[in-house]
Enzyme design. Structure first.
Site, PDB file in Angstrom:
ATOM      1  N   GLY A  12      16.780 -47.407 -19.107  1.00  0.00           N
ATOM      2  CA  GLY A  12      15.841 -46.291 -19.053  1.00  0.00           C
ATOM      3  C   GLY A  12      15.915 -45.636 -20.421  1.00  0.00           C
ATOM      4  N   CYS A  13      14.949 -44.811 -20.779  1.00  0.00           N
ATOM      5  CA  CYS A  13      14.953 -44.347 -22.162  1.00  0.00           C
ATOM      6  C   CYS A  13      14.164 -43.075 -22.376  1.00  0.00           C
ATOM      7  CB  CYS A  13      14.300 -45.373 -23.068  1.00  0.00           C
ATOM      8  SG  CYS A  13      14.962 -46.987 -22.895  1.00  0.00           S
TER       9      CYS A  13
END
Ligand code: SF4
Ligand code: SF4
Ligand code: SF4
Lengths: 363, 499
Positions: A12-13
């Site tokens: 995720g980012c």
């Protein structure tokens, strides 16, 4: 422990980008401030930046940023570079000690131009020649990894929180008209710096938040055209697809977005005939490059920036504008912190690209 | 010595039987009869093929067919089947004939492959709430972009087939199956937005109207092939081989070559229609290229050309040749594919599993960078929607179903099609039997089956976070093997479960 590339790691980012349409030179400090507000979207296992317009003094040379695990990798790689390129300048990339950043590899920068006789021999055009050399280094020279290879742009990345990475690379000493940043939240540790983002190829750099479900379909297709996915990351395969569509097939960025985030058939059928025909053609002829699953990406290129969401918009992304400035980020707070007084703020629809370019004559 | 105890026993519950004689009328094999003297139903079970027709239609559920427990002395090597076949051949001197697909307990790789689903890092999608697309185009894909003088994109695609579902009905000739079966398939294909395939028996004049959903086949016997026929279909399939009997041509017993079948095939009534093993104008890959282009010339390049081959040992190399021959689509038929009649030994021993053939063909074409030259369609045998998902994730563009379509129309896999007395009105030409298959019912059942599968495909895609079938194609990371060895995993190009 397997390194990134030997195993596929979902992440995720957080992403953030800044762009000046008038080509104003923006200090790297602001992008650090922006990405730092989304600290919680990263977990300290990868952060990075891309800056455009940062090397005006060498703007006609390819700027290679390279990680070396050891000096023998450096020797082997430099031998290869000397054989294929004219090296105009080389230096260590300036860094500063930051407590949170450890285990750094040797980080070098080279400004190079292909040797004219080598280029002629290869019968390739300059960009393709350079790409092939970069791929050669990355796949055959153990311990050497070219992570940036464009002209008048550069990628800076490391294992760590993005704000620490920014400090480490002393980004406040660079100025560019466009910056993008990435903070990563991988579900297990990538183990080395090459796995951090942005991922870049020539002047194309990509930051991405999401996990695409079409990964292996895209990978196995694009590898037919001489690309080799060595990192097994989404960003890598998306970069290759965009490179193939834009640089090799000559599609505009709008057309690229129509292929990789194509509208649903229902939408296509309700379009006016010309658009319907084009999109039907794209979805038939280039169906293997459709990307599904959640993603929001920012694609930096020479003179421009494109932001794009997957067609269902399964990942957040907002865009803000103030005068000639465009801000794009996963969360609004990352924009507000550097520009509290926006003229406009909106959230683009799924599959709808936001493309900004330098004003006429500035490139 | 040649006496053989019947394979099946017909068990009739005397307490339930009401003597209605429905079983007698329903069994074309004449197993059941009424003994007036005894005043009760009797049977000659030696003729029973276990097609379950009488069982299904007995109004009082008085019947069941069971496997006889009469055995020879047990022997793992000389099984009863092996011994019986020797008796049969010692008596007749003939080649053993069978039909339908290979029934041997050889590995079914579909059952050793498992499908992925999303959790946490990537959301699954619900097909009831979000759009989920299964439209597929078959045909060559360009590697270049053409623009006109204004910079507008020019459509440079060659002719394509558009499928609303990634499932087509595979070749079954009119002759091997009945007119009503053909009509069911044709109408179902039209309603589903997909295609059925004439097989090698020509196209009945009544069915020209389904042309836009028809693939016309050209096989080595060239039965029923003429210009009008070629122009009638949406695509032309050159049949080089068939999974049930690689290396030999089609075989229609004379008992089926009657009336309209003989007229459609353009051959005399009652003659065995035996196609030669090779096409006599194709002895190598260059010849195939010529046939592909002559068919394209004959139809003004308006129709894609499919080349159908059986999955054999060097299938990858053959497919790579075909991909360079100008063909638009390769159809590969696995060793479990069905047939109306085939020599038993060939059906059971020649050819390889479709899963392995597909995986190696797809991989080879990608390695050579020519996967875009052709679409890949696989069959033999696809049994359910999970098989379809697995096939597409291994690299197929679409699948062919034949046996599954027959089963939807009532087939009970008795494997006696070659006897031409199919009690379900499918593999027969006897008018009284043919009319048992009502095309209105048959077509609807086919539509139901494919729609149900398509819905299941969407659910599985949604689970993987994929909302369009093109993102599933060749997406082998979505598959894992269970209980497969290293070599099998390597050929399939998938990881083992847990990896
Ligand atoms: S159909 Fe059933 S009830 Fe009728 S005669 Fe046969 S066994 Fe008896
Ligand atoms: S052949 Fe079919 S209909 Fe005839 S007895 Fe056997 S199961 Fe019943
Ligand atoms: S088609 Fe008819 S004869 Fe052939 S296996 Fe099915 S039920 Fe038996």
């Amino acid at each position: 422990m397997l390194r990134e590339g030997e195993v596929r790691i979902p992440s995720g980012c957080a992403i953030s980008g800044i762009f000046s349409k008038k080509g104003k030179m923006l200090n790297g400090r602001s992008i650090i401030d922006s990405i730092a507000t989304m600290h919680d979207r990263s977990n300290g296992l990868g952060g990075g930046f891309a800056g455009y317009g940062i090397y005006p003094q060498y703007k006609d040379a390819y700027a290679f940023h390279i990680f070396y695990d050891n000096t023998s990798a450096k020797l082997a790689c430099e031998k290869f570079i000397d054989k294929h390129f004219d090296v105009i300048n080389l230096s260590k990339i300036p860094t500063k000690k930051v407590a949170a950043i450890t285990n750094e590899p040797i980080i070098m920068r080279y400004f190079v131009k292909p040797l004219p006789n080598r280029l002629k021999e290869s019968q390739l055009e300059e960009n393709e020649f350079t790409v092939q050399c970069v791929v050669k280094i990355n796949t055959t020279i153990n311990g050497a990894y070219v992570f940036s290879s464009g002209k008048n742009m550069g990628v800076f990345k490391a294992v760590g929180y993005p704000e620490d990475v920014g400090e480490f690379y002393r980004l406040d000493e660079y100025e560019g008209y466009c910056w993008t940043a990435h903070g990563r939240y991988p579900t297990n540790t990538p183990g080395w710096w090459g796995g951090a983002h942005p991922f870049a190829m020539l002047d194309l750099s990509i930051v991405h938040n999401g996990e695409i479900s079409s990964y292996d379909a895209n990978r196995r297709f694009i590898e037919m055209f001489g690309y080799k996915c060595t990192l097994l990351t989404d960003t890598e395969v998306i970069t290759y697809i965009i490179d193939y569509l834009h640089r090799r097939l000559g599609f505009s960025f709008t057309e690229v977005s129509e292929i990789i985030a194509a509208p649903f058939w229902d939408t296509i059928e309700s379009m006016k005939p010309e658009d319907r025909e084009r999109l039907t053609y794209f979805r038939n002829a280039f169906s293997n490059m459709l990307i599904t699953g959640p993603f929001s990406i920012m694609v930096g290129f020479d003179g421009g920036l494109m932001a794009l969401n997957d067609r269902l918009k399964l990942r957040s992304m907002v865009v803000g504008e103030k005068d000639d400035m465009v801000y794009i980020a996963s969360e609004e707070c990352a924009i507000r912190v550097i520009e509290p007084n926006l003229d406009k703020l909106w959230s683009p629809k799924g599959g709808e690209p936001v493309i900004v370019t330098l004003e006429e004559g500035l490139k | 010595m040649d006496y053989q105890y019947p394979e099946f026993e017909v068990v009739r519950n005397a307490d339930r039987c009401i003597g209605c004689r429905a079983c007698e009328r329903q069994c074309a094999n004449e197993v059941h009869y009424y003994d007036a003297d005894l005043g009760k139903m009797m049977c000659d079970e030696s003729k029973c093929v276990n097609c379950q027709r009488c069982v299904t239609l007995c109004p009082t559920r008085a019947l069941k067919i069971v496997k006889s427990d009469n055995t020879f002395r047990e022997n793992a090597n000389w099984t009863m089947e092996n011994i019986k076949e020797i008796y049969k051949q010692a008596e007749t001197g003939g080649v053993l004939l069978s039909s339908m697909g290979n029934p041997k307990p050889l590995p079914v790789y579909w059952d050793k492959i498992l499908i992925n689903a999303s959790q946490v890092t990537n959301p699954p999608i619900d097909p009831l709430r979000e759009p989920m697309e299964t439209r597929t185009f078959l045909g060559q894909k360009p590697t270049e972009v053409k623009r006109d003088e204004n910079g507008k994109i020019v459509n440079n695609l060659s002719s394509q087939l558009k499928l609303e579902v990634p499932i087509m009905f595979s070749a079954m000739s009119f002759g091997s199956i009945s007119k009503n079966a053909h009509e069911s398939l044709a109408r179902a294909a039209a309603e589903l937005g997909t295609y059925y395939n004439t097989g090698e028996g020509g196209l009945h004049k009544d069915f020209y109207k389904y042309g836009p959903n028809t693939i016309v086949q050209v096989a080595s016997g060239r039965f029923g092939v003429h210009k009008e026929y070629l122009e009638a279909g949406a695509a032309i399939e050159i049949k080089m081989g068939q999974g049930a009997k690689p290396g030999i041509g089609g075989h229609l017993p004379g008992t089926k070559t009657v009336g309209e079948v003989s007229r459609t095939r353009m051959i005399p009534e009652g003659s065995d229609a035996i196609s030669p093993a090779p096409h006599h104008d194709i002895y190598s890959i260059e010849d195939l290229r010529q046939l592909v282009f002559s068919l394209k010339e004959a139809t003004e390049y308006k129709k894609p050309v499919i080349v159908k081959i059986a999955a054999v040992h060097n299938v990858a190399a053959i497919a790579s040749g075909i991909a360079r021959s100008g063909a638009d689509i390769i159809a590969i038929d696995g060793f479990r594919g069905g047939t109306g009649a085939a020599p038993t030994r060939i059906r059971d021993n020649v050819g390889i599993p479709i899963e392995l053939a597909l995986a190696s063909v797809d991989e080879r074409l990608r390695q050579e960078g020519i996967r875009g030259n052709v679409s890949i369609v696989v069959g033999g045998s696809i049994r359910n929607s999970a098989d379809v998902v697995k096939a597409i994730a291994l690299g197929a563009d679409a699948v062919y179903i034949g046996s599954a379509a027959c089963i939807a129309m009532g087939c009970h896999q008795c494997r006696a099609c070659h006897a031409a007395k199919c009690n379900w009105g499918i593999a027969t030409q006897r008018p009284d039997l043919v009319k048992r298959l009502n095309p209105d019912v048959g077509y609807k059942r086919l539509v139901n089956l494919v729609e149900a599968w398509n819905h299941e495909i969407k659910e599985m895609m949604g689970g993987m976070g994929i909302n369009s079938i093109e993102s599933l194609k060749g997406n082998r990371l979505m598959l894992r093997g269970v209980g497969l060895n290293e070599k099998e995993l390597e050929i399939l190009g998938i990881k083992h479960a847990g990896e």
